[in-house]
Design an enzyme around this catalytic site. Structure first.
Site, PDB file in Angstrom:
ATOM      1  N   LYS A  65      31.126  44.080  42.032  1.00  0.00           N
ATOM      2  CA  LYS A  65      31.133  43.079  43.103  1.00  0.00           C
ATOM      3  C   LYS A  65      32.129  43.392  44.219  1.00  0.00           C
ATOM      4  O   LYS A  65      31.819  43.206  45.398  1.00  0.00           O
ATOM      5  CB  LYS A  65      31.383  41.688  42.515  1.00  0.00           C
ATOM      6  CG  LYS A  65      30.192  41.164  41.725  1.00  0.00           C
ATOM      7  CD  LYS A  65      30.400  39.764  41.193  1.00  0.00           C
ATOM      8  CE  LYS A  65      31.214  39.743  39.936  1.00  0.00           C
ATOM      9  NZ  LYS A  65      31.252  38.394  39.302  1.00  0.00           N
ATOM     10  N   GLY A 125      42.029  32.826  35.914  1.00  0.00           N
ATOM     11  CA  GLY A 125      41.350  34.067  36.277  1.00  0.00           C
ATOM     12  C   GLY A 125      41.369  34.288  37.769  1.00  0.00           C
ATOM     13  O   GLY A 125      40.969  33.408  38.540  1.00  0.00           O
ATOM     14  N   ALA A 126      41.825  35.467  38.188  1.00  0.00           N
ATOM     15  CA  ALA A 126      41.971  35.761  39.615  1.00  0.00           C
ATOM     16  C   ALA A 126      41.181  36.994  40.034  1.00  0.00           C
ATOM     17  O   ALA A 126      41.528  37.648  41.006  1.00  0.00           O
ATOM     18  CB  ALA A 126      43.447  35.938  39.959  1.00  0.00           C
ATOM     19  N   VAL A 210      32.725  29.272  33.924  1.00  0.00           N
ATOM     20  CA  VAL A 210      31.670  30.079  34.536  1.00  0.00           C
ATOM     21  C   VAL A 210      30.939  30.938  33.510  1.00  0.00           C
ATOM     22  O   VAL A 210      29.874  31.485  33.803  1.00  0.00           O
ATOM     23  CB  VAL A 210      32.224  30.992  35.653  1.00  0.00           C
ATOM     24  CG1 VAL A 210      32.928  30.165  36.717  1.00  0.00           C
ATOM     25  CG2 VAL A 210      33.159  32.055  35.080  1.00  0.00           C
ATOM     26  N   GLY A 233      28.467  26.999  32.176  1.00  0.00           N
ATOM     27  CA  GLY A 233      27.975  28.161  32.894  1.00  0.00           C
ATOM     28  C   GLY A 233      26.531  28.077  33.316  1.00  0.00           C
ATOM     29  O   GLY A 233      26.114  28.743  34.279  1.00  0.00           O
TER      30      GLY A 233
END
Length: 271
Positions: A65, A125-126, A210, A233
């Protein structure tokens, strides 16, 4: 769809089911270089090859991505803001990069939370998904984002982009947060566990995840047991399918019909 371990995603099946309902002949091929016996093409080669073979576009999954940003001719606002591309549309000889995940997160939270608003949010989460979540939270008017990631440098980079706060004390952050969202892979079949101690959850909070393999992660299961409002999710996958189908075909998708398709897939009944 380009990425690794693609069979775990609901997205391709949701897209194909909704396309059939719309009368569109759509086939989503899964292109995973790791599953290829011989040649393992680079992302550049794959994105160059697909338009020539008649594909309308490509859905981009992990780990491509962020890399895809460098291989498109233009970026949407969300793709620019997140530094990640989830969808590439092939049009008029151009490759246009979008981030459908940001829209999907925004819509799933907006419809779940209604007029309540997200409030202060603890973001777990980053990575590229965390960036999409952070951008969506900004659009929803979140007044405070608290970011936690085991990789401190990554957390600090995203916090600088979002003007958010990096946290290391999860207990204090969870106590402050009105909502908690897991944007990390922790809780998936490949990375079992939970991104936060579930004893820190409170009934007044909303909790989102997610991860879609499994849909009911340990985080979501614990949140429901504590009577938190939850967004799992499958909701993210539904809205991602809605957005992608519009980008790729120009046709509006039926959100409720896609939601029903997701339910059928979850319970392994025919769509």
């Amino acid at each position: 769809m380009i990425g690794h371990d693609l069979n775990r995603y609901l997205l391709p099946r949701l897209q194909e089911a909704e396309a059939r309902a719309l009368g569109i002949d759509l086939k989503v091929d899964l292109l995973d270089p790791l599953s290829m016996a011989r040649a393992r093409p680079h992302l550049t080669e794959m994105l160059s090859m697909l338009p020539m073979l008649g594909f309308a576009g490509a859905c981009i999954a992990s780990p491509y991505k962020r890399a895809a940003v460098e291989h498109v001719d233009g970026l949407s606002l969300a793709a620019q803001a997140t530094g990640a591309v989830t969808t590439v549309v092939f049009r008029d000889g151009m490759r246009l990069g979008h981030n459908a995940s940001a829209w999907a997160v925004r819509e799933s939270l907006r419809r779940s939370l209604g007029e309540v608003g997200p409030g202060p949010v603890l973001l777990l989460g980053a990575g590229s998904t965390g960036a999409a979540v952070g951008f969506a939270l900004q659009q929803l008017g979140t007044n405070e984002v608290l970011i936690h990631d085991p990789r401190a440098e990554r957390a600090e980079q995203l916090a600088a982009t979002l003007k958010a706060t990096v946290v290391t004390d999860l207990a204090a952050a969870a106590d402050r947060a009105q909502g908690i969202i897991n944007a990390s892979p922790v809780g998936s079949a490949r990375h079992p566990g939970c991104a936060i101690d579930t004893d820190l959850l409170r009934p007044a909070q909303w909790v989102a995840d997610v991860v879609e393999d499994p849909i009911e992660t340990s985080l979501i299961r614990a949140a429901r047991a504590r009577h938190c409002r939850t967004v799992d999710g499958s909701a993210m996958a539904v809205f991602r399918a809605v957005r992608d189908l519009h980008l790729l075909t120009g046709r509006p998708a039926d959100t409720e019909r896609i939601r029903q398709s997701a339910d059928c897939l979850r319970h392994a009944t025919p769509i």
